[in-house]
Design an enzyme around this catalytic site. Structure first.
Site, PDB file in Angstrom:
ATOM      1  NE  ARG A   1      -4.000  -1.859   2.135  1.00  0.00           N
ATOM      2  CZ  ARG A   1      -4.472  -2.365   3.257  1.00  0.00           C
ATOM      3  NH1 ARG A   1      -4.267  -1.730   4.401  1.00  0.00           N
ATOM      4  NH2 ARG A   1      -5.172  -3.482   3.257  1.00  0.00           N
TER       5      ARG A   1
ATOM      6  NE  ARG B   1      13.910 -12.401  -2.262  1.00  0.00           N
ATOM      7  CZ  ARG B   1      13.593 -13.658  -2.553  1.00  0.00           C
ATOM      8  NH1 ARG B   1      12.586 -13.934  -3.347  1.00  0.00           N
ATOM      9  NH2 ARG B   1      14.277 -14.658  -2.049  1.00  0.00           N
TER      10      ARG B   1
ATOM     11  CD  GLN C   1       5.804 -13.011   3.046  1.00  0.00           C
ATOM     12  OE1 GLN C   1       6.182 -12.771   1.906  1.00  0.00           O
ATOM     13  NE2 GLN C   1       4.835 -13.874   3.322  1.00  0.00           N
TER      14      GLN C   1
ATOM     15  CG  ASN D   1      15.462 -15.607   3.187  1.00  0.00           C
ATOM     16  OD1 ASN D   1      15.648 -16.128   4.270  1.00  0.00           O
ATOM     17  ND2 ASN D   1      16.310 -15.767   2.173  1.00  0.00           N
TER      18      ASN D   1
ATOM     19  CD  GLU E   1      13.830 -19.690  -0.080  1.00  0.00           C
ATOM     20  OE1 GLU E   1      13.374 -18.840  -0.872  1.00  0.00           O
ATOM     21  OE2 GLU E   1      15.054 -19.848   0.115  1.00  0.00           O
ATOM     22  CE1 TYR E   2      16.970 -21.519   4.221  1.00  0.00           C
ATOM     23  CE2 TYR E   2      16.240 -19.295   3.699  1.00  0.00           C
ATOM     24  CZ  TYR E   2      17.125 -20.334   3.515  1.00  0.00           C
ATOM     25  OH  TYR E   2      18.154 -20.197   2.633  1.00  0.00           O
TER      26      TYR E   2
ATOM     27  CE1 TYR F   1      17.829 -12.477   6.405  1.00  0.00           C
ATOM     28  CE2 TYR F   1      15.444 -12.522   6.156  1.00  0.00           C
ATOM     29  CZ  TYR F   1      16.705 -12.613   5.603  1.00  0.00           C
ATOM     30  OH  TYR F   1      16.843 -12.848   4.253  1.00  0.00           O
TER      31      TYR F   1
ATOM     32  N   GLY G   1      15.873  -5.934  10.173  1.00  0.00           N
ATOM     33  CA  GLY G   1      17.178  -5.532   9.651  1.00  0.00           C
ATOM     34  C   GLY G   1      17.153  -5.418   8.134  1.00  0.00           C
ATOM     35  CE1 TYR G   2      16.987  -7.808   1.913  1.00  0.00           C
ATOM     36  CE2 TYR G   2      16.066  -9.941   2.419  1.00  0.00           C
ATOM     37  CZ  TYR G   2      16.636  -9.089   1.520  1.00  0.00           C
ATOM     38  OH  TYR G   2      16.865  -9.513   0.226  1.00  0.00           O
TER      39      TYR G   2
ATOM     40  NE  ARG H   1      20.464 -10.887   2.941  1.00  0.00           N
ATOM     41  CZ  ARG H   1      21.592 -10.461   2.380  1.00  0.00           C
ATOM     42  NH1 ARG H   1      21.975  -9.220   2.541  1.00  0.00           N
ATOM     43  NH2 ARG H   1      22.353 -11.281   1.670  1.00  0.00           N
TER      44      ARG H   1
HETATM   45  N1  LIG Z   1       3.771 -12.602  -0.663  1.00  0.00           N
HETATM   46  C1  LIG Z   1       2.539 -11.878  -0.426  1.00  0.00           C
HETATM   47  C2  LIG Z   1       2.425 -11.575   1.079  1.00  0.00           C
HETATM   48  C3  LIG Z   1       1.203 -10.830   1.531  1.00  0.00           C
HETATM   49  C4  LIG Z   1      -0.113 -11.371   0.953  1.00  0.00           C
HETATM   50  O1  LIG Z   1      -0.486 -12.531   1.173  1.00  0.00           O
HETATM   51  N2  LIG Z   1      -0.803 -10.495   0.188  1.00  0.00           N
HETATM   52  C5  LIG Z   1      -2.121 -10.794  -0.381  1.00  0.00           C
HETATM   53  C6  LIG Z   1      -2.956  -9.505  -0.295  1.00  0.00           C
HETATM   54  S1  LIG Z   1      -2.135  -8.110  -1.078  1.00  0.00           S
HETATM   55  C7  LIG Z   1      -2.044 -11.232  -1.833  1.00  0.00           C
HETATM   56  O2  LIG Z   1      -3.070 -11.652  -2.382  1.00  0.00           O
HETATM   57  N3  LIG Z   1      -0.876 -11.090  -2.496  1.00  0.00           N
HETATM   58  C8  LIG Z   1      -0.769 -11.373  -3.896  1.00  0.00           C
HETATM   59  C9  LIG Z   1       0.492 -12.073  -4.272  1.00  0.00           C
HETATM   60  O3  LIG Z   1       1.174 -12.642  -3.388  1.00  0.00           O
HETATM   61  O4  LIG Z   1       0.806 -12.105  -5.476  1.00  0.00           O
HETATM   62  C10 LIG Z   1       2.547 -10.634  -1.298  1.00  0.00           C
HETATM   63  O5  LIG Z   1       3.562 -10.406  -1.952  1.00  0.00           O
HETATM   64  O6  LIG Z   1       1.524  -9.946  -1.379  1.00  0.00           O
HETATM   65  N1  LIG Z   2      16.288 -17.595  -1.676  1.00  0.00           N
HETATM   66  C1  LIG Z   2      17.493 -17.208  -0.978  1.00  0.00           C
HETATM   67  C2  LIG Z   2      18.351 -18.449  -0.730  1.00  0.00           C
HETATM   68  C3  LIG Z   2      19.653 -18.253  -0.004  1.00  0.00           C
HETATM   69  C4  LIG Z   2      19.556 -17.362   1.236  1.00  0.00           C
HETATM   70  O1  LIG Z   2      18.830 -17.683   2.205  1.00  0.00           O
HETATM   71  N2  LIG Z   2      20.284 -16.232   1.195  1.00  0.00           N
HETATM   72  C5  LIG Z   2      20.388 -15.319   2.308  1.00  0.00           C
HETATM   73  C6  LIG Z   2      21.847 -14.800   2.364  1.00  0.00           C
HETATM   74  S1  LIG Z   2      22.364 -14.089   0.781  1.00  0.00           S
HETATM   75  C7  LIG Z   2      19.460 -14.117   2.177  1.00  0.00           C
HETATM   76  O2  LIG Z   2      19.338 -13.347   3.135  1.00  0.00           O
HETATM   77  N3  LIG Z   2      18.825 -13.925   1.002  1.00  0.00           N
HETATM   78  C8  LIG Z   2      18.038 -12.752   0.781  1.00  0.00           C
HETATM   79  C9  LIG Z   2      16.797 -13.040   0.011  1.00  0.00           C
HETATM   80  O3  LIG Z   2      16.350 -14.222  -0.062  1.00  0.00           O
HETATM   81  O4  LIG Z   2      16.179 -12.062  -0.474  1.00  0.00           O
HETATM   82  C10 LIG Z   2      18.194 -16.137  -1.808  1.00  0.00           C
HETATM   83  O5  LIG Z   2      17.720 -15.870  -2.912  1.00  0.00           O
HETATM   84  O6  LIG Z   2      19.173 -15.540  -1.348  1.00  0.00           O
END
Ligand SMILES: N[C@@H](CCC(=O)N[C@@H](CS)C(=O)NCC(=O)O)C(=O)O
Ligand SMILES: N[C@@H](CCC(=O)N[C@@H](CS)C(=O)NCC(=O)O)C(=O)O
Ligand SMILES: N[C@@H](CCC(=O)N[C@@H](CS)C(=O)NCC(=O)O)C(=O)O
Lengths: 147, 147, 147
Positions: free
Chosen positions: C32, C52, C54, C56, C59-60, C94, C97-98, C105
């Site tokens: 928004r 990213r 969220q 990341n 993913e884990y 994280y 920080g990110y 991060r």
């Molecule tokens: N990864 C989601 C996290 C938040 C979420 O679940 N948002 C809802 C409401 S804006 C959604 O439908 N997101 C669409 C999407 O993930 O492409 C995002 O990027 O939006």
């Molecule tokens: N999907 C991750 C896999 C590896 C990972 O966990 N990387 C750490 C250290 S570079 C990170 O903080 N990635 C940031 C991100 O996923 O946006 C990536 O694209 O980096």
């Protein structure tokens, strides 16, 4: 539930987590090698293939583990563990095939998809047998697991 | 733990895995239809909406399954399975609504978010009751589940 | 399995689900604030870092929960819950920080990665002990958990 009734699927789970950690480390190395700093997720095709290979494996990892456990608990632990190991092996080939070329991901993808479907089928079968046992009193489970 | 104490949530888990597999197949078809070959994830808006719909459902799938099981084991299996089915139905509408238009995802999103919060609330309530039972000897669980 | 043998890891699971929901809400607010409407996932760096962060954590999240439960059931529930809480705290740092800077991060990432590895190590150790117990009759588990 006794621990030894699920220890094999727990072991495959641990292997799977180690494989996912390995894929993550590969993405971190690829980010360094191709200078793609977070939060960017795009860059040279070599990087993007490694990035997507790990993303794709991560996306399916929960489905894989859930099917492994439901199949292992409701159908057959030994079979679930066997198909689980094969799935993880297929994902290893998928990751490295995809890292080399988009085409290279396909053959291992078909293989691991088959293992995944087999686990979902075993889960479904085990659950249906358990449902009919719990609610209709029929012991299909007994017959099926003694095939 | 007896199998019939979790067979309903296991059944919902199997349905959920099949739904996720269905969403994945839809992404594969959309990739073919709009010629978006991996590792690309961008393309015409029609493709991107399908791609994101599946990505969003995948992102929440583990949270959904964890809340389903914790609610089912610590609170009420029947309630958890009921809210679980409704969640999966909401996600089905979300996927197809999002595929049609970004706006179309919103109504089903609000619905499935409510089901998700209900499952998290049931998990939290069940766990708090179990904690007070295990560590303080109070049987809140009994009163709550007999409301 | 008795509920009080897993209630602590179930409690950490509920906390983790609430943390993930909190991260999702943060992405919705960032969408928004920076006018990044779905299906878009790119925009100003401030948005992309929140997005990213969220992604990341999501993913884990399954790997974290699986390791928490396998460690809790096969090794030590109290230790697993302790490392689990620390992991979630690290992920909180994280995320924030990110959101501030890509550099921000890193420190919490190293911390939560250590907690994650500790949980995987406990899972592996617990499973190996259970395997040797079930198939070789050796009770390593007893000695290890009484260190
Ligand atoms: N990864 C989601 C996290 C938040 C979420 O679940 N948002 C809802 C409401 S804006 C959604 O439908 N997101 C669409 C999407 O993930 O492409 C995002 O990027 O939006
Ligand atoms: N999907 C991750 C896999 C590896 C990972 O966990 N990387 C750490 C250290 S570079 C990170 O903080 N990635 C940031 C991100 O996923 O946006 C990536 O694209 O980096
Ligand atoms: N997220 C996946 C969902 C469908 C899927 O698993 N596709 C297979 C066959 S096209 C794949 O290897 N996708 C490559 C990728 O995810 O980068 C996608 O975007 O393709």
């Amino acid at each position: 539930m006794m621990l030894d009734q699920v220890v094999l699927v727990a072991a495959v789970t641990v292997l799977g987590m180690m494989e996912q950690a390995y894929f993550s480390l590969k993405v971190i190395y690829a980010r360094r090698k191709h200078s793609v700093s977070p939060p960017a997720t795009t860059g040279p095709p070599e990087f993007e293939r490694v990035f997507r290979a790990q993303a794709n494996c991560s996306e399916y990892f929960p489905i894989f583990i859930f099917s492994l456990w439901v199949a292992g608990v409701f159908f057959s632990q030994a079979l679930a563990a066997l198909f689980g190991i094969l799935y993880l092996y297929g994902r290893y080939l998928y990751f490295h095939g995809y890292a080399e070329s988009a085409q290279g991901r396909l053959e291992p993808l078909y293989f691991s998809a088959k293992m995944q479907w087999a686990l979902i089928a075993q889960s479904g079968l085990g659950v249906v047998c358990s449902l009919t046992h719990a609610y209709l009193g029929l012991d299909l489970m007994h017959s099926v697991t003694h095939l």
